[in-house]
Design a protein around this motif. Sequence first.
Motif, PDB file in Angstrom:
ATOM      1  N   ASN A  37       1.373   0.363  17.085  1.00  0.00           N
ATOM      2  CA  ASN A  37       1.644   1.763  16.737  1.00  0.00           C
ATOM      3  C   ASN A  37       0.354   2.529  16.464  1.00  0.00           C
ATOM      4  O   ASN A  37       0.194   3.656  16.916  1.00  0.00           O
ATOM      5  CB  ASN A  37       2.655   1.892  15.585  1.00  0.00           C
ATOM      6  CG  ASN A  37       2.240   1.177  14.309  1.00  0.00           C
ATOM      7  OD1 ASN A  37       1.190   0.529  14.243  1.00  0.00           O
ATOM      8  ND2 ASN A  37       3.082   1.266  13.298  1.00  0.00           N
ATOM      9  N   THR A  55       3.361  -6.056   2.383  1.00  0.00           N
ATOM     10  CA  THR A  55       3.771  -4.947   3.250  1.00  0.00           C
ATOM     11  C   THR A  55       2.598  -4.013   3.548  1.00  0.00           C
ATOM     12  O   THR A  55       2.797  -2.829   3.819  1.00  0.00           O
ATOM     13  CB  THR A  55       4.942  -4.162   2.610  1.00  0.00           C
ATOM     14  OG1 THR A  55       4.536  -3.719   1.309  1.00  0.00           O
ATOM     15  CG2 THR A  55       6.186  -5.012   2.498  1.00  0.00           C
ATOM     16  N   HIS A  65       9.997   0.029   8.113  1.00  0.00           N
ATOM     17  CA  HIS A  65       9.249  -1.219   8.341  1.00  0.00           C
ATOM     18  C   HIS A  65       9.263  -2.137   7.107  1.00  0.00           C
ATOM     19  O   HIS A  65       9.680  -3.289   7.182  1.00  0.00           O
ATOM     20  CB  HIS A  65       7.791  -0.894   8.670  1.00  0.00           C
ATOM     21  CG  HIS A  65       7.607   0.019   9.830  1.00  0.00           C
ATOM     22  ND1 HIS A  65       7.848  -0.377  11.124  1.00  0.00           N
ATOM     23  CD2 HIS A  65       7.198   1.313   9.898  1.00  0.00           C
ATOM     24  CE1 HIS A  65       7.581   0.633  11.932  1.00  0.00           C
ATOM     25  NE2 HIS A  65       7.192   1.662  11.228  1.00  0.00           N
ATOM     26  N   ASP A  66       8.740  -1.621   6.001  1.00  0.00           N
ATOM     27  CA  ASP A  66       8.516  -2.501   4.855  1.00  0.00           C
ATOM     28  C   ASP A  66       9.816  -2.970   4.185  1.00  0.00           C
ATOM     29  O   ASP A  66       9.909  -4.136   3.778  1.00  0.00           O
ATOM     30  CB  ASP A  66       7.587  -1.811   3.845  1.00  0.00           C
ATOM     31  CG  ASP A  66       6.196  -1.596   4.435  1.00  0.00           C
ATOM     32  OD1 ASP A  66       5.844  -2.290   5.406  1.00  0.00           O
ATOM     33  OD2 ASP A  66       5.466  -0.726   3.930  1.00  0.00           O
ATOM     34  N   ASP A  78       7.281   3.826   2.918  1.00  0.00           N
ATOM     35  CA  ASP A  78       8.215   2.730   3.202  1.00  0.00           C
ATOM     36  C   ASP A  78       7.963   1.534   2.291  1.00  0.00           C
ATOM     37  O   ASP A  78       8.888   0.785   1.963  1.00  0.00           O
ATOM     38  CB  ASP A  78       8.244   2.350   4.687  1.00  0.00           C
ATOM     39  CG  ASP A  78       6.918   1.897   5.235  1.00  0.00           C
ATOM     40  OD1 ASP A  78       5.860   2.338   4.735  1.00  0.00           O
ATOM     41  OD2 ASP A  78       6.917   1.091   6.192  1.00  0.00           O
ATOM     42  N   ASP A  79       6.718   1.364   1.812  1.00  0.00           N
ATOM     43  CA  ASP A  79       6.464   0.345   0.775  1.00  0.00           C
ATOM     44  C   ASP A  79       7.280   0.692  -0.469  1.00  0.00           C
ATOM     45  O   ASP A  79       7.881  -0.188  -1.095  1.00  0.00           O
ATOM     46  CB  ASP A  79       4.988   0.331   0.371  1.00  0.00           C
ATOM     47  CG  ASP A  79       4.052   0.018   1.510  1.00  0.00           C
ATOM     48  OD1 ASP A  79       3.624  -1.129   1.652  1.00  0.00           O
ATOM     49  OD2 ASP A  79       3.767   0.953   2.298  1.00  0.00           O
ATOM     50  N   GLU A 118      -0.615  -2.996  15.558  1.00  0.00           N
ATOM     51  CA  GLU A 118       0.188  -2.426  14.466  1.00  0.00           C
ATOM     52  C   GLU A 118      -0.764  -2.099  13.300  1.00  0.00           C
ATOM     53  O   GLU A 118      -1.768  -2.794  13.091  1.00  0.00           O
ATOM     54  CB  GLU A 118       1.245  -3.468  14.071  1.00  0.00           C
ATOM     55  CG  GLU A 118       2.191  -3.058  12.959  1.00  0.00           C
ATOM     56  CD  GLU A 118       1.600  -3.238  11.577  1.00  0.00           C
ATOM     57  OE1 GLU A 118       2.002  -2.484  10.681  1.00  0.00           O
ATOM     58  OE2 GLU A 118       0.739  -4.126  11.397  1.00  0.00           O
ATOM     59  N   PHE A 119      -0.407  -1.102  12.485  1.00  0.00           N
ATOM     60  CA  PHE A 119      -1.314  -0.600  11.441  1.00  0.00           C
ATOM     61  C   PHE A 119      -1.800  -1.691  10.475  1.00  0.00           C
ATOM     62  O   PHE A 119      -3.007  -1.814  10.216  1.00  0.00           O
ATOM     63  CB  PHE A 119      -0.640   0.535  10.655  1.00  0.00           C
ATOM     64  CG  PHE A 119      -1.509   1.054   9.540  1.00  0.00           C
ATOM     65  CD1 PHE A 119      -2.512   1.979   9.788  1.00  0.00           C
ATOM     66  CD2 PHE A 119      -1.344   0.584   8.237  1.00  0.00           C
ATOM     67  CE1 PHE A 119      -3.341   2.436   8.760  1.00  0.00           C
ATOM     68  CE2 PHE A 119      -2.167   1.039   7.204  1.00  0.00           C
ATOM     69  CZ  PHE A 119      -3.162   1.960   7.471  1.00  0.00           C
ATOM     70  N   ASN A 120      -0.883  -2.474   9.889  1.00  0.00           N
ATOM     71  CA  ASN A 120      -1.308  -3.447   8.866  1.00  0.00           C
ATOM     72  C   ASN A 120      -2.220  -4.522   9.445  1.00  0.00           C
ATOM     73  O   ASN A 120      -3.129  -5.013   8.763  1.00  0.00           O
ATOM     74  CB  ASN A 120      -0.097  -4.117   8.209  1.00  0.00           C
ATOM     75  CG  ASN A 120       0.686  -3.153   7.342  1.00  0.00           C
ATOM     76  OD1 ASN A 120       0.146  -2.146   6.881  1.00  0.00           O
ATOM     77  ND2 ASN A 120       1.966  -3.445   7.136  1.00  0.00           N
ATOM     78  N   HIS A 138       2.088   9.229   6.094  1.00  0.00           N
ATOM     79  CA  HIS A 138       2.480   9.147   4.678  1.00  0.00           C
ATOM     80  C   HIS A 138       1.991  10.327   3.842  1.00  0.00           C
ATOM     81  O   HIS A 138       2.157  10.313   2.624  1.00  0.00           O
ATOM     82  CB  HIS A 138       1.948   7.835   4.079  1.00  0.00           C
ATOM     83  CG  HIS A 138       2.494   6.616   4.759  1.00  0.00           C
ATOM     84  ND1 HIS A 138       3.620   5.950   4.329  1.00  0.00           N
ATOM     85  CD2 HIS A 138       2.084   5.967   5.878  1.00  0.00           C
ATOM     86  CE1 HIS A 138       3.872   4.934   5.139  1.00  0.00           C
ATOM     87  NE2 HIS A 138       2.954   4.923   6.093  1.00  0.00           N
ATOM     88  N   LEU A 191       6.620  -4.782  14.417  1.00  0.00           N
ATOM     89  CA  LEU A 191       7.252  -3.567  14.935  1.00  0.00           C
ATOM     90  C   LEU A 191       8.428  -3.861  15.848  1.00  0.00           C
ATOM     91  O   LEU A 191       9.384  -3.076  15.900  1.00  0.00           O
ATOM     92  CB  LEU A 191       6.228  -2.749  15.728  1.00  0.00           C
ATOM     93  CG  LEU A 191       5.019  -2.250  14.944  1.00  0.00           C
ATOM     94  CD1 LEU A 191       4.037  -1.583  15.904  1.00  0.00           C
ATOM     95  CD2 LEU A 191       5.452  -1.294  13.847  1.00  0.00           C
ATOM     96  N   MET A 195       5.270  -7.831   6.546  1.00  0.00           N
ATOM     97  CA  MET A 195       5.537  -6.792   7.534  1.00  0.00           C
ATOM     98  C   MET A 195       4.197  -6.481   8.179  1.00  0.00           C
ATOM     99  O   MET A 195       3.282  -5.944   7.540  1.00  0.00           O
ATOM    100  CB  MET A 195       6.093  -5.520   6.877  1.00  0.00           C
ATOM    101  CG  MET A 195       6.574  -4.469   7.907  1.00  0.00           C
ATOM    102  SD  MET A 195       5.243  -3.566   8.680  1.00  0.00           S
ATOM    103  CE  MET A 195       5.629  -3.776  10.415  1.00  0.00           C
ATOM    104  N   ASN A 231      -2.368   2.681   3.624  1.00  0.00           N
ATOM    105  CA  ASN A 231      -1.870   4.005   4.017  1.00  0.00           C
ATOM    106  C   ASN A 231      -2.698   5.131   3.398  1.00  0.00           C
ATOM    107  O   ASN A 231      -2.937   6.158   4.028  1.00  0.00           O
ATOM    108  CB  ASN A 231      -0.411   4.159   3.594  1.00  0.00           C
ATOM    109  CG  ASN A 231       0.505   3.284   4.422  1.00  0.00           C
ATOM    110  OD1 ASN A 231       0.348   3.198   5.636  1.00  0.00           O
ATOM    111  ND2 ASN A 231       1.455   2.628   3.769  1.00  0.00           N
ATOM    112  N   ASP A 240       0.834  -1.203   0.000  1.00  0.00           N
ATOM    113  CA  ASP A 240       0.000   0.000   0.000  1.00  0.00           C
ATOM    114  C   ASP A 240       0.872   1.258   0.000  1.00  0.00           C
ATOM    115  O   ASP A 240       0.831   2.043   0.939  1.00  0.00           O
ATOM    116  CB  ASP A 240      -0.933  -0.011   1.231  1.00  0.00           C
ATOM    117  CG  ASP A 240      -0.176  -0.088   2.554  1.00  0.00           C
ATOM    118  OD1 ASP A 240       1.003  -0.525   2.562  1.00  0.00           O
ATOM    119  OD2 ASP A 240      -0.750   0.304   3.596  1.00  0.00           O
TER     120      ASP A 240
HETATM  121  C1  BDR Z   1       3.204  -0.395   8.490  1.00  0.00           C
HETATM  122  O1  BDR Z   1       2.092   0.489   8.404  1.00  0.00           O
HETATM  123  C2  BDR Z   1       2.219   1.319   7.290  1.00  0.00           C
HETATM  124  O2  BDR Z   1       1.904   2.640   7.623  1.00  0.00           O
HETATM  125  C3  BDR Z   1       3.613   1.163   6.773  1.00  0.00           C
HETATM  126  O3  BDR Z   1       3.645   1.273   5.365  1.00  0.00           O
HETATM  127  C4  BDR Z   1       4.011  -0.215   7.227  1.00  0.00           C
HETATM  128  O4  BDR Z   1       3.627  -1.202   6.288  1.00  0.00           O
HETATM  129  C5  BDR Z   1       3.939  -0.102   9.780  1.00  0.00           C
HETATM  130  O5  BDR Z   1       3.088  -0.260  10.869  1.00  0.00           O
END
Ligand code: BDR
Length: 316
Positions: A164, A130, A245-246, A20-21, A170-172, A88, A195, A156, A46, A16
Amino acid sequence: MPPMTASPLPVILDGDPGLDDAIAWLLALASPEDVRVLGVTTVHGNVGLHLTTHNAGVTLALAGAQVPVYAGADRPLVRTALTAPEVHGDHGLPAGHLPEPTCAPATEHAVNFIIRAVRERPGEVTLVATGPLTNVALAFRLAPELPRLLREVVWMGGSTGQGNRTPAAEFNALADPHAAKIVLESGAMLRMFGLNVTLQAIATPERVERLRVLGNRAGTVSAELLTAYAAFYRQRYGLPGGALHDPVAVAAVLRPDLFRMQALNVQVETQEGLNFGRTVCDLYGVTGQPANVQVGLQLDDAAFFGLLFERLARLP
Ligand code: BDR
Ligand code: CA
């Protein structure tokens, strides 16, 4: 992890982008001796799907790569969509002077592409995810044989500890916990970089400067993206830069020796509430449940950044 082979591994990059992707994909596209990118598949996350798909094209143009882009799921399986503009930016790639995509996305849906590409190469394909796992879960539902036909999934996402996006998640994982549950329970070979390990890959100002002085556009743009990202990391976490991260997930495919891993039972919370989206990792084996995931615990961060600098220097 399956044994390494001599020839480049066929990989699908699902994510996405997201800054970082994008850097993760640049790392993969700059590593033809290790991986052959069959296609990139996009998912909501994202930013919305139309933007992640556009950004996929931008990333390929940055790398000077001719690789097909397939747009995938525009929303999670069950929950409402989640985005991360505070990290992002509104468009996913907070940098000026980005190239335009050179090709339109393919008409085939990402999920159909994943199924087709894996069936054509049984046992060979590595899926590097990712973002939220919606495309992967849909592929596993449509083609139940897919988990055993894949070489492995490298994700990831999640964390052995703190989240986070929420203290727990964690977001994903939080962006599609129901998809994560399908993948975690699928029986696929799965390596997870959460993370707890990706926060060991901090793009300090010195490391960002190393990227800036590579002398190519990929280095300049990566440095610019990471500079925008650093402000958020400094303010939210008190860290000296953003976490890559990714790119850690891609590095795990290129250089598995950079990591300390442990086989664990991992489950994800799908009930809404304080722990929604939390990946519960049984570090001490207290549940007696069998391990379903190889979990990244430790990273050689100096070697990781050395790899990133070396590979990104090869790009236009
Ligand atoms: C993940 O969440 C996204 O914001 C980043 O691209 C990464 O894949 C980190 O928590
Ligand atoms: Ca991502």
